[in-house]
Write a protein that holds these residues in place. Structure first.
Motif, PDB file in Angstrom:
ATOM      1  N   TYR A 216      -1.413   1.445  -2.168  1.00 27.05           N
ATOM      2  CA  TYR A 216      -0.022   0.979  -2.162  1.00 27.05           C
ATOM      3  C   TYR A 216       0.087  -0.467  -1.706  1.00 27.05           C
ATOM      4  CZ  TYR A 216       4.648   0.065  -0.385  1.00 27.05           C
ATOM      5  OH  TYR A 216       5.853  -0.519  -0.114  1.00 27.05           O
ATOM      6  N   VAL A 217      -0.561  -0.812  -0.599  1.00 28.61           N
ATOM      7  CA  VAL A 217      -0.368  -2.120   0.018  1.00 28.61           C
ATOM      8  C   VAL A 217      -0.789  -3.247  -0.926  1.00 28.61           C
ATOM      9  CG1 VAL A 217      -1.110  -3.635   1.901  1.00 28.61           C
ATOM     10  CG2 VAL A 217      -0.564  -1.230   2.356  1.00 28.61           C
ATOM     11  N   THR A 218      -1.994  -3.170  -1.449  1.00 30.96           N
ATOM     12  CA  THR A 218      -2.507  -4.252  -2.297  1.00 30.96           C
ATOM     13  C   THR A 218      -1.671  -4.453  -3.558  1.00 30.96           C
ATOM     14  OG1 THR A 218      -4.747  -3.878  -1.457  1.00 30.96           O
ATOM     15  CG2 THR A 218      -4.538  -5.118  -3.508  1.00 30.96           C
ATOM     16  N   PRO A 219      -1.362  -3.398  -4.340  1.00 23.81           N
ATOM     17  CA  PRO A 219      -0.500  -3.627  -5.511  1.00 23.81           C
ATOM     18  C   PRO A 219       0.893  -4.116  -5.136  1.00 23.81           C
ATOM     19  CG  PRO A 219      -1.656  -1.535  -5.708  1.00 23.81           C
ATOM     20  CD  PRO A 219      -1.882  -2.018  -4.313  1.00 23.81           C
ATOM     21  N   ALA A 220       1.445  -3.624  -4.023  1.00 19.18           N
ATOM     22  CA  ALA A 220       2.799  -4.029  -3.644  1.00 19.18           C
ATOM     23  C   ALA A 220       2.861  -5.508  -3.290  1.00 19.18           C
ATOM     24  CB  ALA A 220       3.287  -3.180  -2.471  1.00 19.18           C
ATOM     25  N   LEU A 221       1.858  -6.002  -2.561  1.00 22.09           N
ATOM     26  CA  LEU A 221       1.874  -7.398  -2.128  1.00 22.09           C
ATOM     27  C   LEU A 221       1.487  -8.347  -3.254  1.00 22.09           C
ATOM     28  CD1 LEU A 221       0.318  -7.134   1.457  1.00 22.09           C
ATOM     29  CD2 LEU A 221       2.715  -7.407   0.838  1.00 22.09           C
ATOM     30  N   LEU A 222       0.436  -8.012  -3.998  1.00 20.52           N
ATOM     31  CA  LEU A 222      -0.053  -8.923  -5.035  1.00 20.52           C
ATOM     32  C   LEU A 222       0.793  -8.876  -6.308  1.00 20.52           C
ATOM     33  CD1 LEU A 222      -3.929  -8.497  -4.682  1.00 20.52           C
ATOM     34  CD2 LEU A 222      -2.440 -10.252  -3.721  1.00 20.52           C
ATOM     35  N   SER A 223       1.570  -7.818  -6.489  1.00 14.32           N
ATOM     36  CA  SER A 223       2.420  -7.751  -7.681  1.00 14.32           C
ATOM     37  C   SER A 223       3.753  -8.440  -7.457  1.00 14.32           C
ATOM     38  CB  SER A 223       2.669  -6.285  -8.068  1.00 14.32           C
ATOM     39  OG  SER A 223       3.514  -5.648  -7.122  1.00 14.32           O
ATOM     40  N   GLY A 224       4.184  -8.530  -6.195  1.00 13.74           N
ATOM     41  CA  GLY A 224       5.477  -9.127  -5.914  1.00 13.74           C
ATOM     42  C   GLY A 224       6.634  -8.358  -6.524  1.00 13.74           C
ATOM     43  N   GLY A 225       6.423  -7.065  -6.792  1.00 15.65           N
ATOM     44  CA  GLY A 225       7.469  -6.249  -7.396  1.00 15.65           C
ATOM     45  C   GLY A 225       7.531  -6.336  -8.900  1.00 15.65           C
ATOM     46  N   ARG A 226       6.681  -7.139  -9.524  1.00 21.60           N
ATOM     47  CA  ARG A 226       6.720  -7.294 -10.982  1.00 21.60           C
ATOM     48  C   ARG A 226       5.922  -6.213 -11.702  1.00 21.60           C
ATOM     49  NH1 ARG A 226       6.117 -12.666  -9.129  1.00 21.60           N
ATOM     50  NH2 ARG A 226       7.936 -13.994  -9.634  1.00 21.60           N
ATOM     51  N   VAL A 227       4.931  -5.645 -11.030  1.00 21.48           N
ATOM     52  CA  VAL A 227       4.128  -4.569 -11.594  1.00 21.48           C
ATOM     53  C   VAL A 227       4.284  -3.349 -10.684  1.00 21.48           C
ATOM     54  CG1 VAL A 227       1.817  -3.798 -12.265  1.00 21.48           C
ATOM     55  CG2 VAL A 227       2.466  -6.198 -12.565  1.00 21.48           C
ATOM     56  N   THR A 228       4.609  -2.223 -11.268  1.00 25.15           N
ATOM     57  CA  THR A 228       4.843  -1.007 -10.497  1.00 25.15           C
ATOM     58  C   THR A 228       3.740   0.006 -10.784  1.00 25.15           C
ATOM     59  OG1 THR A 228       7.235  -1.321 -10.622  1.00 25.15           O
ATOM     60  CG2 THR A 228       6.460   0.861  -9.993  1.00 25.15           C
ATOM     61  N   VAL A 229       3.144   0.520  -9.723  1.00 25.75           N
ATOM     62  CA  VAL A 229       2.179   1.601  -9.843  1.00 25.75           C
ATOM     63  C   VAL A 229       2.773   2.840  -9.179  1.00 25.75           C
ATOM     64  CG1 VAL A 229       0.164   0.093  -9.952  1.00 25.75           C
ATOM     65  CG2 VAL A 229       1.008   0.848  -7.735  1.00 25.75           C
ATOM     66  N   LEU A 230       2.148   3.976  -9.423  1.00 22.82           N
ATOM     67  CA  LEU A 230       2.726   5.236  -8.983  1.00 22.82           C
ATOM     68  C   LEU A 230       2.875   5.334  -7.461  1.00 22.82           C
ATOM     69  CD1 LEU A 230       3.899   7.648 -10.354  1.00 22.82           C
ATOM     70  CD2 LEU A 230       1.670   8.761 -10.314  1.00 22.82           C
ATOM     71  N   PRO A 231       1.910   4.890  -6.656  1.00 20.93           N
ATOM     72  CA  PRO A 231       2.131   4.938  -5.199  1.00 20.93           C
ATOM     73  C   PRO A 231       3.337   4.129  -4.744  1.00 20.93           C
ATOM     74  CG  PRO A 231      -0.197   4.665  -5.657  1.00 20.93           C
ATOM     75  CD  PRO A 231       0.523   4.519  -6.970  1.00 20.93           C
ATOM     76  N   MET A 232       3.623   3.013  -5.397  1.00 21.14           N
ATOM     77  CA  MET A 232       4.813   2.233  -5.048  1.00 21.14           C
ATOM     78  C   MET A 232       6.085   3.014  -5.365  1.00 21.14           C
ATOM     79  SD  MET A 232       3.499  -1.451  -6.529  1.00 21.14           S
ATOM     80  CE  MET A 232       5.121  -2.186  -6.395  1.00 21.14           C
ATOM     81  N   LEU A 233       6.086   3.731  -6.493  1.00 21.92           N
ATOM     82  CA  LEU A 233       7.245   4.537  -6.861  1.00 21.92           C
ATOM     83  C   LEU A 233       7.433   5.690  -5.886  1.00 21.92           C
ATOM     84  CD1 LEU A 233       9.318   4.410  -9.141  1.00 21.92           C
ATOM     85  CD2 LEU A 233       7.908   6.031 -10.426  1.00 21.92           C
ATOM     86  N   ILE A 234       6.332   6.288  -5.450  1.00 21.47           N
ATOM     87  CA  ILE A 234       6.409   7.379  -4.471  1.00 21.47           C
ATOM     88  C   ILE A 234       6.958   6.869  -3.146  1.00 21.47           C
ATOM     89  CG2 ILE A 234       5.031   9.028  -3.136  1.00 21.47           C
ATOM     90  CD1 ILE A 234       3.117   9.145  -5.557  1.00 21.47           C
TER      91      ILE A 234
END
Length: 276
Positions: A216-234
């Protein structure tokens, strides 16, 4: 008498497994099926029939597969170098320490570090521009490529440790016998060393894939909210929307998708092994 001793030894691990795995998993499963005070598959149908959820699942699985492949391609040679090429025990221990030390740092700190490195005026873009390889900065942040770089950096040590342990257990006499029978370095590696290290490579791949799709942490920070993965949605459903039932359904879907892909990979590996 012996059975009673074995039962006593296994009692604590079994109780721990039930209390800290089965019970929480059962709670999540029941909450995902409990909609408006009645049992319902409404959330699962919403997830399966909505194109947005399928796109999020695909991005999550794709990043997991790419992370696993890149970690395998980078981790195997690095593990081989550490175990076979570096002959001095002191240098080998130093390399292992350098590999493990980042694991003691929070993923948040390391992800913020990559945000600095991958920025438009960061070290990587400035270096590439100074070398004349690019004319304008590459946008890493907010893209799947930026997330992939961060995941590979964080998860690579798990692959190296797993493969390195497998390489260290190879009986060198088998390789010497292969060389004595006329096989070259490549043939010895292909038919002797590589098959013996496949269990370690498979274990490392499973760890990397499971950790990457649940990150969750790495995709959330490096995506800046532009890319969503399933843990972020959860996380969004649990912490922002407070829809625990829907968040539980997403969690179960992620768990089932991960288990299915891992089982498929194991089945594929065993089938190839049987064909040989």
């Amino acid at each position: 008498m012996r059975l009673s001793v074995i039962a006593k030894v296994l009692a604590l691990p079994v109780v721990f497994f039930v209390c800290f795995f089965l019970v929480p998993l059962s709670v999540v499963l029941m909450s995902s099926l409990w909609v408006q005070n009645q049992l319902s598959f409404e959330h699962y149908l919403t997830i399966l029939l909505d194109q947005y959820h399928w796109s999020v699942i695909w991005v999550t699985i794709k990043l997991g597969i790419y992370s696993t492949l890149i970690c395998a391609l980078l981790g195997y040679p690095l593990a081989w170098f550490m175990i076979r090429i570096v002959s001095t025990p002191l240098w080998r221990r130093l390399l292992v320490i350098l590999l493990i030390v980042p694991l003691f740092t929070s993923n948040i700190v390391r992800s913020f570090g990559w945000m600095v490195l991958l920025g438009r005026t960061g070290f990587i873009n400035e270096t590439l521009q100074n070398m004349g390889l690019i004319e304008r900065p590459i946008r890493f942040l907010g893209t799947e490529l930026g997330i992939l770089i961060g995941l590979v950096y964080i998860l690579l040590p798990f692959m190296v440790i797993s493969v390195g342990a497998s390489i260290s257990r190879i009986d060198r006499s088998l390789e010497y016998a292969s060389r004595d029978l006329g096989a070259g370095h490549w043939e010895t590696f292909r038919y002797i060393s590589l098959p013996l290290t496949l269990p370690g490579l498979a274990a490392g791949s499973i760890m990397v894939f499971a950790l990457s799709v649940s990150a969750y942490v790495t995709p959330a920070l490096l995506s800046g909210g532009r890319v969503t993965v399933l843990p972020m949605l959860i996380y969004q459903q649990y912490s922002t929307v407070f829809n625990f039932s829907y968040g539980g359904a997403l969690s179960i879907v992620l768990l089932l998708a991960t288990l299915f892909l891992v089982a498929f990979a194991n089945r594929l590996g065993s089938t190839k092994g049987g064909d040989k």
